[in-house]
Design a protein around this motif. Structure first.
Motif, PDB file in Angstrom:
ATOM      1  N   CYS A 283      -7.014   6.219  -3.081  1.00  0.00           N
ATOM      2  CA  CYS A 283      -6.019   6.501  -2.052  1.00  0.00           C
ATOM      3  C   CYS A 283      -4.923   5.433  -2.069  1.00  0.00           C
ATOM      4  N   LYS A 284      -3.683   5.877  -2.182  1.00  0.00           N
ATOM      5  CA  LYS A 284      -2.558   4.942  -2.230  1.00  0.00           C
ATOM      6  C   LYS A 284      -2.473   4.095  -0.951  1.00  0.00           C
ATOM      7  N   LYS A 285      -2.627   4.719   0.214  1.00  0.00           N
ATOM      8  CA  LYS A 285      -2.546   3.972   1.481  1.00  0.00           C
ATOM      9  C   LYS A 285      -3.683   2.954   1.576  1.00  0.00           C
ATOM     10  N   SER A 286      -4.847   3.309   1.060  1.00  0.00           N
ATOM     11  CA  SER A 286      -5.970   2.386   1.080  1.00  0.00           C
ATOM     12  C   SER A 286      -5.707   1.202   0.149  1.00  0.00           C
ATOM     13  N   ARG A 287      -5.129   1.457  -1.000  1.00  0.00           N
ATOM     14  CA  ARG A 287      -4.783   0.357  -1.921  1.00  0.00           C
ATOM     15  C   ARG A 287      -3.730  -0.550  -1.296  1.00  0.00           C
ATOM     16  N   GLU A 288      -2.752   0.038  -0.609  1.00  0.00           N
ATOM     17  CA  GLU A 288      -1.745  -0.764   0.093  1.00  0.00           C
ATOM     18  C   GLU A 288      -2.405  -1.609   1.180  1.00  0.00           C
ATOM     19  N   GLY A 289      -3.351  -1.025   1.891  1.00  0.00           N
ATOM     20  CA  GLY A 289      -4.059  -1.758   2.936  1.00  0.00           C
ATOM     21  C   GLY A 289      -4.865  -2.911   2.365  1.00  0.00           C
ATOM     22  N   LEU A 290      -5.522  -2.670   1.230  1.00  0.00           N
ATOM     23  CA  LEU A 290      -6.301  -3.729   0.583  1.00  0.00           C
ATOM     24  C   LEU A 290      -5.391  -4.882   0.173  1.00  0.00           C
ATOM     25  N   GLU A 291      -4.210  -4.580  -0.297  1.00  0.00           N
ATOM     26  CA  GLU A 291      -3.259  -5.624  -0.691  1.00  0.00           C
ATOM     27  C   GLU A 291      -2.880  -6.492   0.523  1.00  0.00           C
ATOM     28  N   ILE A 292      -2.679  -5.859   1.663  1.00  0.00           N
ATOM     29  CA  ILE A 292      -2.347  -6.608   2.875  1.00  0.00           C
ATOM     30  C   ILE A 292      -3.498  -7.539   3.246  1.00  0.00           C
ATOM     31  N   VAL A 293      -4.717  -7.034   3.168  1.00  0.00           N
ATOM     32  CA  VAL A 293      -5.890  -7.851   3.495  1.00  0.00           C
ATOM     33  C   VAL A 293      -6.015  -9.003   2.498  1.00  0.00           C
ATOM     34  N   GLU A 294      -5.853  -8.715   1.213  1.00  0.00           N
ATOM     35  CA  GLU A 294      -5.938  -9.758   0.188  1.00  0.00           C
ATOM     36  C   GLU A 294      -4.895 -10.846   0.417  1.00  0.00           C
ATOM     37  N   ASN A 295      -3.687 -10.444   0.774  1.00  0.00           N
ATOM     38  CA  ASN A 295      -2.593 -11.400   0.978  1.00  0.00           C
ATOM     39  C   ASN A 295      -2.716 -12.186   2.280  1.00  0.00           C
ATOM     40  N   SER A 296      -3.640 -11.788   3.144  1.00  0.00           N
ATOM     41  CA  SER A 296      -3.802 -12.487   4.428  1.00  0.00           C
ATOM     42  C   SER A 296      -4.447 -13.858   4.247  1.00  0.00           C
ATOM     43  N   GLY A 297      -5.141 -14.054   3.131  1.00  0.00           N
ATOM     44  CA  GLY A 297      -5.829 -15.317   2.894  1.00  0.00           C
ATOM     45  C   GLY A 297      -7.147 -15.450   3.640  1.00  0.00           C
ATOM     46  N   LYS A 298      -7.530 -14.414   4.367  1.00  0.00           N
ATOM     47  CA  LYS A 298      -8.785 -14.459   5.133  1.00  0.00           C
ATOM     48  C   LYS A 298      -9.941 -13.936   4.280  1.00  0.00           C
ATOM     49  N   ASP A 299     -11.144 -14.403   4.627  1.00  0.00           N
ATOM     50  CA  ASP A 299     -12.331 -13.886   3.961  1.00  0.00           C
ATOM     51  C   ASP A 299     -12.531 -12.435   4.369  1.00  0.00           C
ATOM     52  N   PHE A 300     -12.894 -11.610   3.399  1.00  0.00           N
ATOM     53  CA  PHE A 300     -13.116 -10.202   3.702  1.00  0.00           C
ATOM     54  C   PHE A 300     -14.099  -9.616   2.706  1.00  0.00           C
ATOM     55  N   LYS A 301     -14.603  -8.468   3.084  1.00  0.00           N
ATOM     56  CA  LYS A 301     -15.432  -7.713   2.158  1.00  0.00           C
ATOM     57  C   LYS A 301     -14.903  -6.286   2.098  1.00  0.00           C
ATOM     58  N   ILE A 302     -15.127  -5.664   0.959  1.00  0.00           N
ATOM     59  CA  ILE A 302     -14.703  -4.291   0.738  1.00  0.00           C
ATOM     60  C   ILE A 302     -15.936  -3.398   0.820  1.00  0.00           C
ATOM     61  N   ARG A 303     -15.825  -2.348   1.589  1.00  0.00           N
ATOM     62  CA  ARG A 303     -16.881  -1.341   1.602  1.00  0.00           C
ATOM     63  C   ARG A 303     -16.289  -0.035   1.108  1.00  0.00           C
ATOM     64  N   GLU A 304     -16.710   0.355  -0.059  1.00  0.00           N
ATOM     65  CA  GLU A 304     -16.266   1.632  -0.615  1.00  0.00           C
ATOM     66  C   GLU A 304     -17.140   2.714   0.009  1.00  0.00           C
ATOM     67  N   TYR A 305     -16.648   3.251   1.119  1.00  0.00           N
ATOM     68  CA  TYR A 305     -17.473   4.101   1.966  1.00  0.00           C
ATOM     69  C   TYR A 305     -17.825   5.443   1.336  1.00  0.00           C
ATOM     70  N   LEU A 306     -17.145   5.823   0.253  1.00  0.00           N
ATOM     71  CA  LEU A 306     -17.548   7.052  -0.434  1.00  0.00           C
ATOM     72  C   LEU A 306     -18.798   6.804  -1.278  1.00  0.00           C
ATOM     73  N   LYS A 307     -18.934   5.580  -1.798  1.00  0.00           N
ATOM     74  CA  LYS A 307     -20.105   5.206  -2.593  1.00  0.00           C
ATOM     75  C   LYS A 307     -21.229   4.675  -1.705  1.00  0.00           C
ATOM     76  N   ASP A 308     -20.866   4.056  -0.592  1.00  0.00           N
ATOM     77  CA  ASP A 308     -21.815   3.448   0.349  1.00  0.00           C
ATOM     78  C   ASP A 308     -21.498   3.993   1.750  1.00  0.00           C
ATOM     79  N   PRO A 309     -21.900   5.244   2.013  1.00  0.00           N
ATOM     80  CA  PRO A 309     -21.525   5.895   3.276  1.00  0.00           C
ATOM     81  C   PRO A 309     -22.052   5.172   4.507  1.00  0.00           C
ATOM     82  N   LEU A 310     -21.318   5.332   5.591  1.00  0.00           N
ATOM     83  CA  LEU A 310     -21.723   4.762   6.871  1.00  0.00           C
ATOM     84  C   LEU A 310     -22.848   5.596   7.474  1.00  0.00           C
ATOM     85  N   SER A 311     -23.731   4.937   8.190  1.00  0.00           N
ATOM     86  CA  SER A 311     -24.742   5.650   8.966  1.00  0.00           C
ATOM     87  C   SER A 311     -24.062   6.168  10.237  1.00  0.00           C
TER      88      SER A 311
END
Length: 113
Positions: free
Chosen positions: A10-38
């Motif tokens: 998803c283009k919007k999701s990739r744009e969002g990830l870039e914003i998070v990466e550029n924030s300098g904060k610690d984060f984790k990525i959850r690929e919810y299609l591969k690791d669905p939420l309960s």
């Protein structure tokens, strides 16, 4: 800890990830299609988002239109449907310990960083 619920296709999701990466904060990525939420995880996320389940549904998806559109579904049914069909969950979603936001537009992500 910041978490981004991400779909790399998803283009919007990739744009969002870039914003998070550029924030300098610690984060984790959850690929919810591969690791669905309960159901419980999705309910907790909805509380942080402060929205009703229907507001998180991608109503233009084929699976929604063919199976669920115009049906009177309870909030619990909507949560179950999204956990069974994670493609229906709007993206990206970014959360911190207190709140979450849907990154549409992606700039909204800055509210939780």
């Amino acid at each position: 800890m910041i978490t981004i619920y991400h779909n790399a296709r998803c283009k919007k999701s990739r744009e969002g990830l870039e914003i998070v990466e550029n924030s300098g904060k610690d984060f984790k990525i959850r690929e919810y299609l591969k690791d669905p939420l309960s159901e419980d995880e999705l309910k907790d996320l909805l509380v942080k988002l402060n929205i009703a389940p229907l507001q998180l549904v991608r109503t233009n998806e084929k699976i929604w239109k063919e199976n669920y559109k115009n049906k009177d579904l309870s909030e619990n049914e909507l949560v179950r449907i999204m956990t069974e069909n994670p493609k229906l969950i709007e993206r990206p979603i970014v959360e911190n310990e207190i709140e979450a936001v849907v990154g549409r537009p992606p700039e909204d992500i800055k509210k939780v960083l």
